[in-house]
Design a protein around this motif. Structure first.
Motif, PDB file in Angstrom:
ATOM      1  N   VAL A  56      59.599  47.718  55.267  1.00  0.00           N
ATOM      2  CA  VAL A  56      58.666  48.730  55.779  1.00  0.00           C
ATOM      3  C   VAL A  56      57.956  48.178  56.996  1.00  0.00           C
ATOM      4  O   VAL A  56      57.376  47.075  56.936  1.00  0.00           O
ATOM      5  CB  VAL A  56      57.662  49.140  54.697  1.00  0.00           C
ATOM      6  CG1 VAL A  56      56.702  50.179  55.254  1.00  0.00           C
ATOM      7  CG2 VAL A  56      58.394  49.678  53.481  1.00  0.00           C
ATOM      8  N   SER A  57      57.952  48.949  58.105  1.00  0.00           N
ATOM      9  CA  SER A  57      57.290  48.523  59.326  1.00  0.00           C
ATOM     10  C   SER A  57      55.773  48.702  59.191  1.00  0.00           C
ATOM     11  O   SER A  57      55.304  49.608  58.502  1.00  0.00           O
ATOM     12  CB  SER A  57      57.804  49.345  60.508  1.00  0.00           C
ATOM     13  OG  SER A  57      57.095  49.041  61.681  1.00  0.00           O
ATOM     14  N   VAL A  58      55.012  47.813  59.866  1.00  0.00           N
ATOM     15  CA  VAL A  58      53.550  47.963  59.874  1.00  0.00           C
ATOM     16  C   VAL A  58      53.178  49.317  60.489  1.00  0.00           C
ATOM     17  O   VAL A  58      52.359  50.064  59.946  1.00  0.00           O
ATOM     18  CB  VAL A  58      52.903  46.810  60.654  1.00  0.00           C
ATOM     19  CG1 VAL A  58      51.391  46.964  60.670  1.00  0.00           C
ATOM     20  CG2 VAL A  58      53.288  45.478  60.055  1.00  0.00           C
ATOM     21  N   LEU A  59      53.760  49.648  61.616  1.00  0.00           N
ATOM     22  CA  LEU A  59      53.619  50.960  62.245  1.00  0.00           C
ATOM     23  C   LEU A  59      54.999  51.464  62.602  1.00  0.00           C
ATOM     24  O   LEU A  59      55.851  50.684  63.075  1.00  0.00           O
ATOM     25  CB  LEU A  59      52.747  50.871  63.521  1.00  0.00           C
ATOM     26  CG  LEU A  59      51.288  50.454  63.375  1.00  0.00           C
ATOM     27  CD1 LEU A  59      50.628  50.408  64.748  1.00  0.00           C
ATOM     28  CD2 LEU A  59      50.528  51.400  62.474  1.00  0.00           C
TER      29      LEU A  59
ATOM     30  N   THR B 185      47.700  63.999  55.069  1.00  0.00           N
ATOM     31  CA  THR B 185      48.489  64.902  54.224  1.00  0.00           C
ATOM     32  C   THR B 185      49.963  64.814  54.575  1.00  0.00           C
ATOM     33  O   THR B 185      50.838  64.746  53.680  1.00  0.00           O
ATOM     34  CB  THR B 185      47.990  66.344  54.393  1.00  0.00           C
ATOM     35  OG1 THR B 185      46.596  66.405  54.077  1.00  0.00           O
ATOM     36  CG2 THR B 185      48.752  67.287  53.481  1.00  0.00           C
ATOM     37  N   ALA B 186      50.272  64.837  55.878  1.00  0.00           N
ATOM     38  CA  ALA B 186      51.675  64.752  56.299  1.00  0.00           C
ATOM     39  C   ALA B 186      52.294  63.434  55.882  1.00  0.00           C
ATOM     40  O   ALA B 186      53.459  63.386  55.443  1.00  0.00           O
ATOM     41  CB  ALA B 186      51.764  64.927  57.817  1.00  0.00           C
ATOM     42  N   ALA B 187      51.541  62.323  56.005  1.00  0.00           N
ATOM     43  CA  ALA B 187      52.074  61.009  55.616  1.00  0.00           C
ATOM     44  C   ALA B 187      52.324  60.933  54.117  1.00  0.00           C
ATOM     45  O   ALA B 187      53.366  60.419  53.661  1.00  0.00           O
ATOM     46  CB  ALA B 187      51.118  59.920  56.064  1.00  0.00           C
ATOM     47  N   LEU B 188      51.378  61.445  53.334  1.00  0.00           N
ATOM     48  CA  LEU B 188      51.534  61.390  51.880  1.00  0.00           C
ATOM     49  C   LEU B 188      52.707  62.247  51.415  1.00  0.00           C
ATOM     50  O   LEU B 188      53.519  61.821  50.575  1.00  0.00           O
ATOM     51  CB  LEU B 188      50.246  61.843  51.202  1.00  0.00           C
ATOM     52  CG  LEU B 188      49.016  60.946  51.414  1.00  0.00           C
ATOM     53  CD1 LEU B 188      47.801  61.567  50.746  1.00  0.00           C
ATOM     54  CD2 LEU B 188      49.254  59.551  50.868  1.00  0.00           C
ATOM     55  N   LEU B 189      52.822  63.456  51.957  1.00  0.00           N
ATOM     56  CA  LEU B 189      53.890  64.355  51.508  1.00  0.00           C
ATOM     57  C   LEU B 189      55.263  63.869  51.965  1.00  0.00           C
ATOM     58  O   LEU B 189      56.242  63.889  51.185  1.00  0.00           O
ATOM     59  CB  LEU B 189      53.629  65.773  52.031  1.00  0.00           C
ATOM     60  CG  LEU B 189      52.386  66.479  51.480  1.00  0.00           C
ATOM     61  CD1 LEU B 189      52.231  67.858  52.106  1.00  0.00           C
ATOM     62  CD2 LEU B 189      52.463  66.604  49.959  1.00  0.00           C
ATOM     63  N   SER B 190      55.361  63.468  53.217  1.00  0.00           N
ATOM     64  CA  SER B 190      56.670  63.020  53.706  1.00  0.00           C
ATOM     65  C   SER B 190      57.108  61.715  53.061  1.00  0.00           C
ATOM     66  O   SER B 190      58.319  61.444  52.966  1.00  0.00           O
ATOM     67  CB  SER B 190      56.629  62.860  55.226  1.00  0.00           C
ATOM     68  OG  SER B 190      55.725  61.816  55.593  1.00  0.00           O
ATOM     69  N   SER B 191      56.160  60.903  52.614  1.00  0.00           N
ATOM     70  CA  SER B 191      56.525  59.642  51.966  1.00  0.00           C
ATOM     71  C   SER B 191      57.209  59.876  50.633  1.00  0.00           C
ATOM     72  O   SER B 191      58.020  59.042  50.186  1.00  0.00           O
ATOM     73  CB  SER B 191      55.285  58.769  51.778  1.00  0.00           C
ATOM     74  OG  SER B 191      54.768  58.371  53.019  1.00  0.00           O
TER      75      SER B 191
ATOM     76  N   ARG C 243      49.643  45.246  55.023  1.00  0.00           N
ATOM     77  CA  ARG C 243      48.710  46.175  54.403  1.00  0.00           C
ATOM     78  C   ARG C 243      47.292  45.990  54.955  1.00  0.00           C
ATOM     79  O   ARG C 243      46.541  46.966  55.146  1.00  0.00           O
ATOM     80  CB  ARG C 243      48.728  45.999  52.891  1.00  0.00           C
ATOM     81  CG  ARG C 243      47.807  46.961  52.145  1.00  0.00           C
ATOM     82  CD  ARG C 243      48.130  46.957  50.675  1.00  0.00           C
ATOM     83  NE  ARG C 243      49.489  47.430  50.426  1.00  0.00           N
ATOM     84  CZ  ARG C 243      50.038  47.526  49.194  1.00  0.00           C
ATOM     85  NH1 ARG C 243      49.327  47.171  48.121  1.00  0.00           N
ATOM     86  NH2 ARG C 243      51.260  47.969  49.050  1.00  0.00           N
ATOM     87  N   ALA C 244      46.876  44.740  55.227  1.00  0.00           N
ATOM     88  CA  ALA C 244      45.549  44.484  55.780  1.00  0.00           C
ATOM     89  C   ALA C 244      45.389  45.125  57.159  1.00  0.00           C
ATOM     90  O   ALA C 244      44.354  45.727  57.469  1.00  0.00           O
ATOM     91  CB  ALA C 244      45.302  42.977  55.857  1.00  0.00           C
ATOM     92  N   VAL C 245      46.457  44.978  57.975  1.00  0.00           N
ATOM     93  CA  VAL C 245      46.387  45.593  59.311  1.00  0.00           C
ATOM     94  C   VAL C 245      46.301  47.110  59.200  1.00  0.00           C
ATOM     95  O   VAL C 245      45.525  47.776  59.902  1.00  0.00           O
ATOM     96  CB  VAL C 245      47.612  45.169  60.140  1.00  0.00           C
ATOM     97  CG1 VAL C 245      47.645  45.946  61.453  1.00  0.00           C
ATOM     98  CG2 VAL C 245      47.578  43.681  60.419  1.00  0.00           C
ATOM     99  N   GLN C 246      47.106  47.686  58.309  1.00  0.00           N
ATOM    100  CA  GLN C 246      47.107  49.139  58.149  1.00  0.00           C
ATOM    101  C   GLN C 246      45.749  49.659  57.676  1.00  0.00           C
ATOM    102  O   GLN C 246      45.227  50.655  58.204  1.00  0.00           O
ATOM    103  CB  GLN C 246      48.207  49.539  57.171  1.00  0.00           C
ATOM    104  CG  GLN C 246      49.611  49.304  57.719  1.00  0.00           C
ATOM    105  CD  GLN C 246      50.669  49.368  56.639  1.00  0.00           C
ATOM    106  OE1 GLN C 246      50.358  49.442  55.441  1.00  0.00           O
ATOM    107  NE2 GLN C 246      51.942  49.311  57.044  1.00  0.00           N
TER     108      GLN C 246
ATOM    109  N   SER D 247      53.349  55.451  52.945  1.00  0.00           N
ATOM    110  CA  SER D 247      52.200  56.320  53.207  1.00  0.00           C
ATOM    111  C   SER D 247      51.195  55.639  54.116  1.00  0.00           C
ATOM    112  O   SER D 247      50.699  56.226  55.086  1.00  0.00           O
ATOM    113  CB  SER D 247      51.537  56.724  51.890  1.00  0.00           C
ATOM    114  OG  SER D 247      52.407  57.508  51.114  1.00  0.00           O
ATOM    115  N   LEU D 248      50.888  54.362  53.808  1.00  0.00           N
ATOM    116  CA  LEU D 248      49.951  53.622  54.656  1.00  0.00           C
ATOM    117  C   LEU D 248      50.503  53.453  56.064  1.00  0.00           C
ATOM    118  O   LEU D 248      49.783  53.624  57.053  1.00  0.00           O
ATOM    119  CB  LEU D 248      49.660  52.260  54.032  1.00  0.00           C
ATOM    120  CG  LEU D 248      48.755  52.240  52.793  1.00  0.00           C
ATOM    121  CD1 LEU D 248      48.636  50.823  52.255  1.00  0.00           C
ATOM    122  CD2 LEU D 248      47.370  52.789  53.142  1.00  0.00           C
ATOM    123  N   SER D 249      51.789  53.108  56.145  1.00  0.00           N
ATOM    124  CA  SER D 249      52.392  52.886  57.458  1.00  0.00           C
ATOM    125  C   SER D 249      52.390  54.161  58.292  1.00  0.00           C
ATOM    126  O   SER D 249      51.995  54.163  59.464  1.00  0.00           O
ATOM    127  CB  SER D 249      53.818  52.367  57.292  1.00  0.00           C
ATOM    128  OG  SER D 249      54.461  52.246  58.553  1.00  0.00           O
TER     129      SER D 249
END
Length: 701
Positions: free
Chosen positions: A63-66, A153-159, A299-302, A184-186
């Protein structure tokens, strides 16, 4: 991906597809050009973002940071109308395949990821549009909150979909919910960090720096240097091993500085810069966010970016909104004062609780006062109103306050700086609280002195026109009356001749004929003077005894006074001769005597009395007074009794006293009226004495 220039071709994208823009396509090339510019910008940006996302992946975590491609799609869908979203999808697909297939990822996994990436962007863009924050997604705090909610919302649903595709393609052995949480965080952090600078700078954010003054550019450079230095210290040194981890707040003052001074454009750019420095430092295991495992560091950066980005965007939007409100207020204030200067009105505000008063910028300069002397309090303001008008000026306001009304108006005289008085029209509005209690009042003062003078001049011109017409009519009547008067005199001559021929000597009949002759001659003389006045000829000035004129007039009115039951008394003093027109004096005296008789119509017969007096006044003038015992003069009419067309009679024309005043003044005298102590009124007028008369006092010769 550089934060200052999101991706090439974005200016073309902005010009061709502004948010919510109405598509106006010309058959042929226009639609092709705009679609091509959009497709090229999305392709280049998506491909660059995908490569950057792969580079930001902390191995062995997949998983990428961003993940920038999602943010690029999100921003692109915000910048183009929904009818052209297909252009974005068609342009992003080859870039997605080209970037990820080169990394050895299976084709099915690559295709599934494109579906989840586009789904996230579409959900976020649709929610932003639904919340009504499309035109200024980062211009107001409420819009920023809407964007943050849509991004989360978009991040949570698409994840959910993204993690399902990973498990379906057996890409890795991570747990489903661990994948969902990480992605979701990313995705949320990516949207909050990268979408704002892309949208802001694509919709004109660079103009903030292009139009900035040199001092602002220097300030921006110092801000950038300070922020970069503090970010490098925090995220690229081992300072955290020797001090408390509070050094992570070192960039915060510079971020707040950017939000306060440069708005959403400065905030989005500086947050993106800090994000890049933090990701690089934590990826190398250095700095405040690089002291754990790769997964912990990511995760800390995110989380760090998820907390600071929305907060700073809201703060920047609030400051930007405040600046717009202040600019609008300043512009409205300038327009308001320009309007006041143009209308020459004076506006004031009075606090009904404290009594403090505020004046418009021009203050009372319209009335000659110093423009800087704005300290006119309520007491000073009241003292500037004419003493005779204070009660009437304040009465409408007091009535409005007591009756619960919101408006009032009045007219009064206001003292100018030079001591003269101007006629002022005041109109005001009363501000009340929810319970109806008056709190403040706003008034407007308009100098209507010139308008009043103009109205009076118009009335005088109208009166003059009426007098001219009446003068012409009087001259015509005088001409017509002169013929029967000549016939009367001829008949008197014939009667005297017949009486003399008969030889009879009837003294009483002779006296009657003599009186008829004298009255006829005097009537003819009056007609001649009326015609002379109408034809603008000069008056016939001569020397005569005013007592003789008074006796002659009283002989004329004696039958009328007897018929109306009014006793007439006379007091004649030894006075010098006067130098004026005999007929004019008779005309004035007749007018005053008949007015006196009319004033006693309602007086009981036993109390009626008409008194005429001739005497020499202290200034050497000859004064003639006519006193009656009628109803007298009221306060309201006493000052207007000699005005043209003003009358207290039911069938009067209001010209007699006005003409009398003109005649007296033309001979150097004056006329006035006063109420008697017991009853009635006395009218007086003066005439100039002939200096050649021997009865003139030595001191006036």
């Amino acid at each position: 991906m550089p934060a200052a220039e999101p991706f090439s071709g974005m200016r073309g994208l902005e010009a061709a597809t502004a948010p919510n823009a109405t598509e106006v396509r010309r058959p042929g090339t226009h639609g092709f050009d705009s679609n091509s510019a959009t497709a090229l910008a999305v392709f280049v940006g998506y491909f660059t973002g995908a490569k950057l996302g792969l580079a930001l992946t902390f191995l062995p975590n997949p998983v990428s940071v961003l993940w920038p491609p999602n943010a690029i799609l999100f921003a692109a869908l915000l910048l183009v109308p929904p009818s052209r979203w297909w252009v974005v999808a068609v342009a992003a697909l080859p870039a997605h395949l080209l970037a990820e297939l080169q990394s050895g990822i299976p084709f099915s996994m690559v295709g599934c990821w494109f579906i989840s990436n586009f789904a996230e962007a579409a959900i976020g863009a649709a929610m932003v549009r639904k919340l009504g924050a499309l035109h200024q997604p980062f211009g107001k705090p409420l819009h920023v909150i809407g964007f943050v909610f849509a991004a989360f919302t978009a991040a949570l649903l698409s994840s959910f979909l993204d993690s399902a595709f990973v498990k379906w393609n057996a890409w890795g052995d991570a747990d489903y919910w661990d994948l969902w949480a990480a992605r979701s965080l990313s995705n949320a952090a990516t949207s909050l960090v990268l979408v704002p600078p892309i949208v802001v700078f694509a919709t004109g954010g660079l103009l903030v720096f292009r139009r900035a003054k040199q001092t602002h550019l220097v300030e921006a450079l110092l801000l950038l240097v300070g922020l970069l230095a503090s970010a490098l210290v925090v995220f690229h040194t081992q300072l955290a091993e020797s001090v408390l981890p509070v050094e992570i707040y070192m960039p915060l003052p510079f971020l707040l500085w950017a939000a306060y001074r440069f708005g959403p454009a400065g905030t989005s750019a500086t947050v993106a810069l800090v994000a890049v420095v933090a990701i690089v430092g934590s990826g190398h295991g250095t700095g405040a966010l690089g002291m754990g495992t790769p997964t912990e560091n990511a995760r800390a950066v995110q989380l760090f970016l998820l907390f600071i980005s929305p907060t700073l965007l809201c703060f920047a939007a609030a400051m930007d909104e405040r600046r717009r409100a202040e600019a609008s207020l300043r512009q409205s204030d300038r327009r308001f004062h320009v309007m006041l200067e143009a209308t020459r009105d004076v506006v004031y505000e009075r606090d009904l609780v404290s009594g403090a008063m505020w004046w418009s910028r021009s203050a009372l300069s319209e009335f000659g006062y110093d423009r800087s002397a704005t300290g006119h309090g309520y007491r000073e303001w009241c003292e500037m109103i004419h003493p005779d008008d204070r009660e009437s000026a304040m009465a409408p306001l007091h009535v409005a306050l007591a009756a619960g009304s919101r408006q009032w108006e009045s007219e009064f005289r206001l003292r100018r700086a030079d001591g003269r008085h101007a006629l002022v029209s005041e109109r005001g509005f009363i501000v009340r609280d929810a319970e109806g209690h008056p709190l403040q009042m706003i008034g407007r003062l308009t100098d209507i002195t010139e308008r009043r003078d103009t109205d009076e001049l118009g009335q005088e011109l109208t009166h003059a026109s009426r007098l001219t017409i009446m003068g012409e009519l009087a001259a015509s009547i005088a001409h017509e009356i002169n013929q029967p008067m000549s016939a009367i005199l001829s008949n008197v001559d014939s009667a005297e001749m017949l009486l003399a021929r008969s030889g009879e000597r009837d003294a009483e009949l002779s006296d009657i004929l003599a009186d008829i002759r004298a009255d006829g001659l005097r009537a003819s003389e009056v007609m001649r003077h009326i015609r002379g006045l109408a034809s603008k000829r000069g008056a016939d000035i001569e020397t005569f005894d005013p007592n003789e004129v008074v006796r002659a007039v009283l002989r004329l009115v004696a039958p009328v006074a007897k018929r109306r039951g009014i006793p007439v008394s006379i007091a004649l003093d030894k006075v010098p001769h006067v130098w004026c027109d005999r007929i004019h004096v008779q005309q004035v005296l007749l007018n005053l005597i008949f007015n006196a008789m009319d004033a006693m119509d309602e007086t009981p017969p036993a109390q009626r009395e008409l008194f005429v007096e001739v005497f020499r006044s202290a200034d050497g003038m000859v004064q003639i007074a006519v006193r009656d015992r009628g109803h007298g003069l009221s306060v309201s009419t006493q000052g207007r009794i000699f005005d043209s067309f003003f009358t207290t009679k039911r069938d009067g024309m209001g010209l007699g006293l006005s003409i009398a005043r003109s005649l007296v003044q033309s001979h150097g005298g004056r006329i006035w009226a006063t109420n008697n102590a017991d009853a009635g009124a006395t009218f007086r007028f003066t005439l100039r004495a002939d200096r050649r008369d021997r009865n003139l006092p030595p001191e006036l010769e």
